[in-house]
Design an enzyme around this catalytic site. Structure first.
Site, PDB file in Angstrom:
ATOM      1  N   LYS A 116      59.153  45.621  41.402  1.00 18.61           N
ATOM      2  CA  LYS A 116      57.991  45.840  40.523  1.00 18.61           C
ATOM      3  C   LYS A 116      58.174  47.047  39.521  1.00 18.61           C
ATOM      4  CE  LYS A 116      57.243  42.069  42.165  1.00 18.61           C
ATOM      5  NZ  LYS A 116      57.672  40.882  41.427  1.00 18.61           N
ATOM      6  N   LYS A 158      50.219  49.371  45.095  1.00 25.51           N
ATOM      7  CA  LYS A 158      51.099  48.294  45.028  1.00 25.51           C
ATOM      8  C   LYS A 158      52.348  48.547  45.724  1.00 25.51           C
ATOM      9  CE  LYS A 158      48.990  45.749  41.125  1.00 25.51           C
ATOM     10  NZ  LYS A 158      49.235  44.924  39.892  1.00 25.51           N
ATOM     11  N   GLY A 165      50.242  39.725  46.256  1.00 28.07           N
ATOM     12  CA  GLY A 165      49.353  40.463  46.978  1.00 28.07           C
ATOM     13  C   GLY A 165      49.612  41.035  48.228  1.00 28.07           C
ATOM     14  N   LYS A 201      45.619  51.887  37.774  1.00 29.88           N
ATOM     15  CA  LYS A 201      44.254  51.589  37.319  1.00 29.88           C
ATOM     16  C   LYS A 201      43.825  50.285  37.969  1.00 29.88           C
ATOM     17  CE  LYS A 201      40.255  52.462  35.323  1.00 29.88           C
ATOM     18  NZ  LYS A 201      39.619  53.549  36.055  1.00 29.88           N
ATOM     19  N   LYS A 237      47.314  29.978  44.401  1.00 31.99           N
ATOM     20  CA  LYS A 237      46.585  29.531  43.493  1.00 31.99           C
ATOM     21  C   LYS A 237      46.114  28.015  43.841  1.00 31.99           C
ATOM     22  CE  LYS A 237      49.456  31.651  40.002  1.00 31.99           C
ATOM     23  NZ  LYS A 237      50.929  31.660  39.685  1.00 31.99           N
ATOM     24  N   ARG A 292      61.314  31.450  37.870  1.00 34.93           N
ATOM     25  CA  ARG A 292      61.790  30.107  38.431  1.00 34.93           C
ATOM     26  C   ARG A 292      60.881  29.421  37.858  1.00 34.93           C
ATOM     27  NH1 ARG A 292      58.054  32.853  41.764  1.00 34.93           N
ATOM     28  NH2 ARG A 292      56.228  31.645  41.841  1.00 34.93           N
ATOM     29  N   ARG A 336      45.654  21.597  43.247  1.00 33.12           N
ATOM     30  CA  ARG A 336      46.588  21.518  44.292  1.00 33.12           C
ATOM     31  C   ARG A 336      45.891  20.823  45.655  1.00 33.12           C
ATOM     32  NH1 ARG A 336      50.355  26.797  44.817  1.00 33.12           N
ATOM     33  NH2 ARG A 336      50.398  27.411  42.138  1.00 33.12           N
TER      34      ARG A 336
HETATM   35  C1  MV4 Z   1      45.937  44.055  39.865  1.00 34.07           C
HETATM   36  C2  MV4 Z   1      44.500  43.632  39.930  1.00 34.07           C
HETATM   37  C3  MV4 Z   1      44.106  44.520  39.085  1.00 34.07           C
HETATM   38  N1  MV4 Z   1      44.350  45.450  38.588  1.00 34.07           N
HETATM   39  N2  MV4 Z   1      46.469  45.345  39.316  1.00 34.07           N
HETATM   40  C4  MV4 Z   1      47.401  40.510  42.819  1.00 34.07           C
HETATM   41  C5  MV4 Z   1      48.459  39.869  43.145  1.00 34.07           C
HETATM   42  C6  MV4 Z   1      49.538  40.677  42.524  1.00 34.07           C
HETATM   43  N3  MV4 Z   1      50.579  40.081  41.940  1.00 34.07           N
HETATM   44  C7  MV4 Z   1      48.806  41.624  41.626  1.00 34.07           C
HETATM   45  N4  MV4 Z   1      47.344  41.420  41.851  1.00 34.07           N
HETATM   46  C8  MV4 Z   1      46.424  41.908  41.067  1.00 34.07           C
HETATM   47  N5  MV4 Z   1      46.931  43.252  40.401  1.00 34.07           N
HETATM   48  C9  MV4 Z   1      45.414  45.959  38.521  1.00 34.07           C
HETATM   49  N6  MV4 Z   1      46.021  46.934  38.080  1.00 34.07           N
HETATM   50  C10 MV4 Z   1      44.259  42.505  40.606  1.00 34.07           C
HETATM   51  C11 MV4 Z   1      45.224  41.941  41.137  1.00 34.07           C
HETATM   52  C12 MV4 Z   1      44.555  40.697  41.939  1.00 34.07           C
HETATM   53  C13 MV4 Z   1      44.740  39.312  41.325  1.00 34.07           C
HETATM   54  C14 MV4 Z   1      45.510  39.220  40.385  1.00 34.07           C
HETATM   55  C15 MV4 Z   1      45.995  37.918  39.884  1.00 34.07           C
HETATM   56  C16 MV4 Z   1      45.201  36.553  40.703  1.00 34.07           C
HETATM   57  C17 MV4 Z   1      44.344  37.155  41.478  1.00 34.07           C
HETATM   58  C18 MV4 Z   1      44.053  38.205  42.244  1.00 34.07           C
HETATM   59  C19 MV4 Z   1      43.490  38.256  43.281  1.00 34.07           C
HETATM   60  C20 MV4 Z   1      43.179  39.721  43.668  1.00 34.07           C
HETATM   61  C21 MV4 Z   1      43.934  40.874  42.935  1.00 34.07           C
END
Ligand code: MV4
Length: 445
Positions: A116, A158, A165, A201, A237, A292, A336
């Site tokens: 990432k 992260k 997640g 952030k 999802k 993918r 789904r």
């Molecule tokens: C974030 C965010 C808010 N701010 N990054 C969740 C999975 C991962 N792919 C990245 N995710 C998130 N990153 C920042 N800077 C909130 C999430 C997030 C989220 C993103 C997409 C769909 C569902 C989510 C549920 C919780 C948190």
């Protein structure tokens, strides 16, 4: 064009790929674990090879076993589907060394997007908007505190090896920083054997909007508009739709251009998805790229009237793209259907399906591998069907989905149908007022 494609997957996606191959006059090879011997992908493929016991690690995730099946059937291409080995760079590499086409991007492209921090650096260079944060890895609590202080709380930690997640923690104030960092690192270590962290952030109540792209072998990349996947539970999802109720033509154009830049910056080949977070002001930020075909690809297929698996196979075989982007002409929603008990915290509910009737009618599509008498094994993903509806407008599409859900008869196991039935009547969902926080506030009756 390929003569014979081996499908390194199971379930509905294996069937989905076989269907397109048949229409294209390409022979198919199914692989299966012992518990899947009566599956439809085994019956519908031209040939089938048993590759091991039920455990994924000894069957669908085993590169040597799948390569052995390629060898004995003389397949000239491998379609990895989604999940399993679909984003495994080593597998893509082994295929290419063996002279069999991996239907997807190269090992290098997968690696670049799999890490990432590397992905984010690539996007910054390509001038794709990213969330403000650390410049690469945060090596200590002290360093993290300094950066967080500069960008302001809340922040999110992260895992660089993460995605979906895992190894993620929100920090609301400096006092919580150390403990949250320790938790995120422990989780990342347990999940990926890598505890490297970066910081961003925290975007409050974002929408998850992703752009479907496709790239050919000659440097051309086009976009196929967006999907809104904001309705998720614990990063799984549940519902996806196209177009996004939040995205207008202007934002679609801006996000589409950004996604194309993202793809072009790595010379992307194949179908891919660029995921963005969108805030309430319509600012958008690159989050991850999936290299993918995705579970939710049918909503795009329905609104642009194209077969994405066919397009994917064509570019893998070296065909050129025309260079045009695709825009939605309809509205589509996918629910789904998982073998889960929604009243018991979505706990898996494997077992034998005693009766099964799927909804039908104009604008209704069901992608599934199950039938009456089918036993849902406990070893794999719990998704048993995707119900996709399309109509001229979002409002009509929701009504059609509600009607179709009421027609679904699945007995013997618990499913997510009751959740979707309630969602289709939810005031906020009807208004299109959905963010990734939606499910947290949603109460099942
Ligand atoms: C974030 C965010 C808010 N701010 N990054 C969740 C999975 C991962 N792919 C990245 N995710 C998130 N990153 C920042 N800077 C909130 C999430 C997030 C989220 C993103 C997409 C769909 C569902 C989510 C549920 C919780 C948190």
């Amino acid at each position: 064009m390929f003569e014979k494609i081996l499908i390194a997957n199971r379930g509905e996606i294996a069937l989905r790929i076989i269907r397109t191959c048949k229409e294209m006059g390409i022979k198919t090879v199914a692989v299966y674990s012992t518990v899947d011997k009566d599956s439809l992908h085994v019956r519908f493929a031209d040939e089938a090879v048993c590759i091991g016991p039920p455990a994924s690690s000894e069957s669908y995730l085993s590169i040597p076993r799948i390569m052995a099946a390629v060898e004995i059937t003389n397949a000239d291409a491998v379609h990895p589907g989604y999940g399993f080995l679909s984003e495994n760079a080593n597998f893509a590499e082994v295929c290419s060394e063996y002279g069999v086409k991996f239907i997807g991007p190269s090992a290098d492209m997968i690696r670049q997007m799999g890490d990432k921090i590397t992905a984010k650096e690539t996007m910054i260079k390509a001038k794709v908007p990213v969330v403000p944060g650390s410049d690469g890895q945060v090596k200590s609590v002290k360093e993290g505190l300094k950066i967080a202080d500069k960008i302001g709380y809340p922040i999110i930690l992260k895992a660089t090896a993460g995605g979906g997640g895992k190894g993620m923690r929100i920090v609301n104030n400096p006092d919580d920083f150390e403990s949250q960092m320790n938790k995120a690192q422990a989780e990342a270590n347990a999940s990926f054997g890598n505890d490297a962290m970066y910081l961003e952030k925290f975007v409050v109540e974002p929408r998850h909007v992703e752009i479907q792209i496709i790239g050919d072998q000659y440097g051309r990349v086009v976009h196929l508009s967006e999907r809104d996947c904001s309705i998720q539970r614990r990063h799984q999802k549940l519902v996806e739709e196209a177009p996004s109720p939040f995205v207008d033509a202007k934002l679609r154009d801006k996000m589409g251009k950004a996604a194309i830049k993202a793809g072009k910056s790595i010379n992307y080949e194949g179908v891919g998805t660029v995921e963005f977070l969108v805030d309430k002001f319509k600012n958008f930020y690159f989050m991850e790229m999936n290299t993918r075909i995705q579970v939710e690809h049918p909503v795009t297929e329905e609104v642009i009237n194209r077969d994405l698996i066919k397009e994917q196979i064509k570019v893998a075989a070296g065909e050129k793209l025309t260079g045009q982007n695709y825009y939605p002409t309809m509205h589509a929603i996918e629910c789904r259907i998982n073998a889960e008990d929604v009243y018991k915290d979505f706990r898996p509910s494997p077992g034998t399906i005693t009766s099964f009737h799927s909804p039908k009618g104009q604008g209704v599509r069901v992608d599934t591998h199950v039938y009456a008498g089918y036993a849902v094994p406990p070893f794999y993903d719990s998704m048993i069907a995707k119900l996709i509806c399309k109509a001229e407008t979002r409002e009509e599409c929701i009504k059609k989905m509600a009607r179709a859900l009421d027609e679904f008869i699945i007995e013997g196991i618990k499913t997510t149908v009751p959740f979707h039935q309630q969602l289709m009547k939810d005031e906020r969902f009807l208004k299109g007022n959905v963010t990734t926080k939606f499910i947290e506030d949603f109460e099942l009756k």
